[in-house]
Motif scaffolding. Structure first.
Motif, PDB file in Angstrom:
ATOM      1  N   LEU A  20       0.807  -1.223   0.000  1.00 58.36           N
ATOM      2  CA  LEU A  20       0.000   0.000   0.000  1.00 58.36           C
ATOM      3  C   LEU A  20       0.841   1.274   0.000  1.00 58.36           C
ATOM      4  O   LEU A  20       0.473   2.264  -0.642  1.00 58.36           O
ATOM      5  N   PHE A  21       1.961   1.277   0.719  1.00 58.58           N
ATOM      6  CA  PHE A  21       2.708   2.506   0.942  1.00 58.58           C
ATOM      7  C   PHE A  21       4.162   2.456   0.489  1.00 58.58           C
ATOM      8  O   PHE A  21       4.900   3.413   0.698  1.00 58.58           O
ATOM      9  N   GLY A  22       4.586   1.339  -0.104  1.00 61.80           N
ATOM     10  CA  GLY A  22       5.978   1.193  -0.510  1.00 61.80           C
ATOM     11  C   GLY A  22       6.822   0.689   0.654  1.00 61.80           C
ATOM     12  O   GLY A  22       6.358   0.608   1.785  1.00 61.80           O
ATOM     13  N   THR A  23       8.057   0.365   0.362  1.00 62.58           N
ATOM     14  CA  THR A  23       8.922  -0.173   1.408  1.00 62.58           C
ATOM     15  C   THR A  23       9.569   0.954   2.205  1.00 62.58           C
ATOM     16  O   THR A  23       9.752   2.057   1.700  1.00 62.58           O
ATOM     17  N   GLY A  24       9.887   0.637   3.431  1.00 58.52           N
ATOM     18  CA  GLY A  24      10.523   1.614   4.308  1.00 58.52           C
ATOM     19  C   GLY A  24      10.236   1.295   5.762  1.00 58.52           C
ATOM     20  O   GLY A  24       9.473   0.375   6.085  1.00 58.52           O
ATOM     21  N   GLN A  25      10.851   2.065   6.627  1.00 57.39           N
ATOM     22  CA  GLN A  25      10.688   1.813   8.056  1.00 57.39           C
ATOM     23  C   GLN A  25       9.274   2.116   8.547  1.00 57.39           C
ATOM     24  O   GLN A  25       8.728   1.371   9.358  1.00 57.39           O
ATOM     25  N   ILE A  26       8.692   3.184   8.088  1.00 58.29           N
ATOM     26  CA  ILE A  26       7.352   3.546   8.565  1.00 58.29           C
ATOM     27  C   ILE A  26       6.312   2.518   8.124  1.00 58.29           C
ATOM     28  O   ILE A  26       5.534   2.042   8.960  1.00 58.29           O
ATOM     29  N   PRO A  27       6.251   2.132   6.855  1.00 64.67           N
ATOM     30  CA  PRO A  27       5.292   1.089   6.490  1.00 64.67           C
ATOM     31  C   PRO A  27       5.543  -0.235   7.228  1.00 64.67           C
ATOM     32  O   PRO A  27       4.592  -0.925   7.598  1.00 64.67           O
ATOM     33  N   ALA A  28       6.807  -0.561   7.483  1.00 69.19           N
ATOM     34  CA  ALA A  28       7.108  -1.806   8.193  1.00 69.19           C
ATOM     35  C   ALA A  28       6.563  -1.773   9.613  1.00 69.19           C
ATOM     36  O   ALA A  28       6.149  -2.794  10.157  1.00 69.19           O
ATOM     37  N   ARG A  29       6.539  -0.602  10.205  1.00 66.53           N
ATOM     38  CA  ARG A  29       6.100  -0.462  11.593  1.00 66.53           C
ATOM     39  C   ARG A  29       4.633  -0.050  11.722  1.00 66.53           C
ATOM     40  O   ARG A  29       4.107   0.001  12.833  1.00 66.53           O
ATOM     41  N   LEU A  30       3.982   0.240  10.635  1.00 62.25           N
ATOM     42  CA  LEU A  30       2.620   0.771  10.666  1.00 62.25           C
ATOM     43  C   LEU A  30       1.634  -0.151  11.389  1.00 62.25           C
ATOM     44  O   LEU A  30       0.810   0.319  12.174  1.00 62.25           O
ATOM     45  N   GLY A  31       1.712  -1.448  11.143  1.00 60.89           N
ATOM     46  CA  GLY A  31       0.816  -2.392  11.811  1.00 60.89           C
ATOM     47  C   GLY A  31       0.976  -2.350  13.321  1.00 60.89           C
ATOM     48  O   GLY A  31      -0.023  -2.330  14.066  1.00 60.89           O
ATOM     49  N   SER A  32       2.192  -2.307  13.791  1.00 58.23           N
ATOM     50  CA  SER A  32       2.447  -2.238  15.234  1.00 58.23           C
ATOM     51  C   SER A  32       2.000  -0.902  15.819  1.00 58.23           C
ATOM     52  O   SER A  32       1.491  -0.854  16.942  1.00 58.23           O
ATOM     53  N   ILE A  33       2.184   0.173  15.056  1.00 64.80           N
ATOM     54  CA  ILE A  33       1.751   1.494  15.526  1.00 64.80           C
ATOM     55  C   ILE A  33       0.236   1.500  15.713  1.00 64.80           C
ATOM     56  O   ILE A  33      -0.283   1.931  16.744  1.00 64.80           O
ATOM     57  N   LEU A  34      -0.478   1.018  14.696  1.00 63.54           N
ATOM     58  CA  LEU A  34      -1.946   0.969  14.787  1.00 63.54           C
ATOM     59  C   LEU A  34      -2.405   0.021  15.887  1.00 63.54           C
ATOM     60  O   LEU A  34      -3.384   0.297  16.588  1.00 63.54           O
ATOM     61  N   ALA A  35      -1.692  -1.094  16.058  1.00 60.33           N
ATOM     62  CA  ALA A  35      -2.025  -2.029  17.132  1.00 60.33           C
ATOM     63  C   ALA A  35      -1.822  -1.379  18.489  1.00 60.33           C
ATOM     64  O   ALA A  35      -2.620  -1.581  19.417  1.00 60.33           O
ATOM     65  N   GLY A  36      -0.771  -0.583  18.651  1.00 62.04           N
ATOM     66  CA  GLY A  36      -0.535   0.126  19.901  1.00 62.04           C
ATOM     67  C   GLY A  36      -1.671   1.080  20.224  1.00 62.04           C
ATOM     68  O   GLY A  36      -2.125   1.170  21.375  1.00 62.04           O
ATOM     69  N   LEU A  37      -2.151   1.798  19.215  1.00 62.95           N
ATOM     70  CA  LEU A  37      -3.300   2.682  19.420  1.00 62.95           C
ATOM     71  C   LEU A  37      -4.545   1.875  19.793  1.00 62.95           C
ATOM     72  O   LEU A  37      -5.314   2.268  20.673  1.00 62.95           O
ATOM     73  N   ALA A  38      -4.735   0.746  19.125  1.00 62.86           N
ATOM     74  CA  ALA A  38      -5.885  -0.114  19.430  1.00 62.86           C
ATOM     75  C   ALA A  38      -5.795  -0.671  20.857  1.00 62.86           C
ATOM     76  O   ALA A  38      -6.816  -0.809  21.532  1.00 62.86           O
ATOM     77  N   THR A  72       7.209  -1.855  21.797  1.00 64.97           N
ATOM     78  CA  THR A  72       6.735  -2.820  20.803  1.00 64.97           C
ATOM     79  C   THR A  72       5.851  -2.183  19.743  1.00 64.97           C
ATOM     80  O   THR A  72       5.762  -2.693  18.629  1.00 64.97           O
ATOM     81  N   SER A  73       5.220  -1.061  20.077  1.00 68.81           N
ATOM     82  CA  SER A  73       4.385  -0.374  19.091  1.00 68.81           C
ATOM     83  C   SER A  73       5.215   0.425  18.098  1.00 68.81           C
ATOM     84  O   SER A  73       4.685   0.895  17.095  1.00 68.81           O
ATOM     85  N   ARG A  74       6.485   0.578  18.364  1.00 63.74           N
ATOM     86  CA  ARG A  74       7.380   1.306  17.459  1.00 63.74           C
ATOM     87  C   ARG A  74       8.210   0.374  16.591  1.00 63.74           C
ATOM     88  O   ARG A  74       9.029   0.829  15.806  1.00 63.74           O
ATOM     89  N   SER A  75       8.054  -0.914  16.755  1.00 65.76           N
ATOM     90  CA  SER A  75       8.909  -1.864  16.046  1.00 65.76           C
ATOM     91  C   SER A  75       8.088  -2.751  15.116  1.00 65.76           C
ATOM     92  O   SER A  75       6.876  -2.837  15.249  1.00 65.76           O
ATOM     93  N   ALA A  76       8.758  -3.393  14.216  1.00 63.34           N
ATOM     94  CA  ALA A  76       8.097  -4.316  13.284  1.00 63.34           C
ATOM     95  C   ALA A  76       8.143  -5.728  13.872  1.00 63.34           C
ATOM     96  O   ALA A  76       8.702  -6.643  13.278  1.00 63.34           O
ATOM     97  N   ARG A  77       7.578  -5.862  15.065  1.00 64.22           N
ATOM     98  CA  ARG A  77       7.567  -7.145  15.774  1.00 64.22           C
ATOM     99  C   ARG A  77       6.120  -7.517  16.106  1.00 64.22           C
ATOM    100  O   ARG A  77       5.234  -6.670  16.063  1.00 64.22           O
ATOM    101  N   PRO A  78       5.853  -8.755  16.499  1.00 62.13           N
ATOM    102  CA  PRO A  78       4.473  -9.202  16.675  1.00 62.13           C
ATOM    103  C   PRO A  78       3.820  -8.884  18.025  1.00 62.13           C
ATOM    104  O   PRO A  78       2.620  -9.098  18.179  1.00 62.13           O
ATOM    105  N   GLU A  79       4.554  -8.378  19.005  1.00 69.27           N
ATOM    106  CA  GLU A  79       4.007  -8.269  20.352  1.00 69.27           C
ATOM    107  C   GLU A  79       2.794  -7.347  20.445  1.00 69.27           C
ATOM    108  O   GLU A  79       1.799  -7.675  21.097  1.00 69.27           O
ATOM    109  N   ALA A  80       2.848  -6.183  19.830  1.00 68.25           N
ATOM    110  CA  ALA A  80       1.716  -5.254  19.881  1.00 68.25           C
ATOM    111  C   ALA A  80       0.497  -5.844  19.170  1.00 68.25           C
ATOM    112  O   ALA A  80      -0.638  -5.731  19.654  1.00 68.25           O
TER     113      ALA A  80
END
Length: 168
Positions: A20-38, A72-80
């Motif tokens: 959706l957004f191309g490769t990079g650090q922000i797209p890689a971490r986007l799922g965890s960021i949104l999960a942290g907010l959730a 964990t919400s700032r990283s591309a890891r599964p915990e969040a």
């Protein structure tokens, strides 16, 4: 002849963000960021009925400022993502306790299976929430395994994509 048994959830979330957004650090971490907010929102929602609005706001603030959640919400890891799925499953089970409709127990099972797609170490949560379904049904003096069967069915159904990913 090698089977990759790693849960595919995190890789799928990152791959979707890359598409959706191309490769990079922000797209890689986007799922965890949104999960942290959730996680913050789900904590508020779960706490509101039990400890009131002020208590729920305090709980949400404490979760939002917790070092591990922030990390964990700032990283591309599964915990969040895993924590988000657990809280969502608990919220669905809470709705089952309120309304006693099996669709909520089924949804709780599906959501915990989603958590398993991110991290396979959820056995304690899987069993505990299943026992909670039995206890809630006993409180209603009805068929005591109705909720547990629904929860288990949702969990089994939710594991199908994980099984397919392992076998392919």
């Amino acid at each position: 002849n090698h089977i990759d048994a790693r849960p595919p959830g995190t890789a799928l979330v990152i791959a979707t963000a890359f598409r959706l957004f191309g490769t990079g650090q922000i797209p890689a971490r986007l799922g965890s960021i949104l999960a942290g907010l959730a996680i913050v929102l789900l904590t508020y929602r779960l706490a509101r009925d039990g400890i009131g609005q002020v208590g729920a706001l305090v709980a949400a603030f404490l979760v939002a400022t917790d070092n591990l959640i922030v990390l964990t919400s700032r990283s591309a890891r599964p915990e969040a993502l895993t924590t988000m799925a657990i809280l969502a499953s608990l919220l669905a089970m809470k709705q089952y306790a309120r309304k006693y409709r099996i669709v909520w127990a089924l949804l709780s099972g599906l959501l915990i299976a989603v958590g398993t797609m991110f991290h396979i170490t959820l056995l304690g949560f899987i069993v505990s929430i299943g026992i909670l379904a039995v206890v809630l049904a006993y409180r209603r003096d009805r068929f005591p395994l109705r909720g547990a069967f629904s929860y288990s069915s949702g969990y089994a159904l939710g594991l199908v994509p994980f099984a397919v990913s392992i076998l392919t």
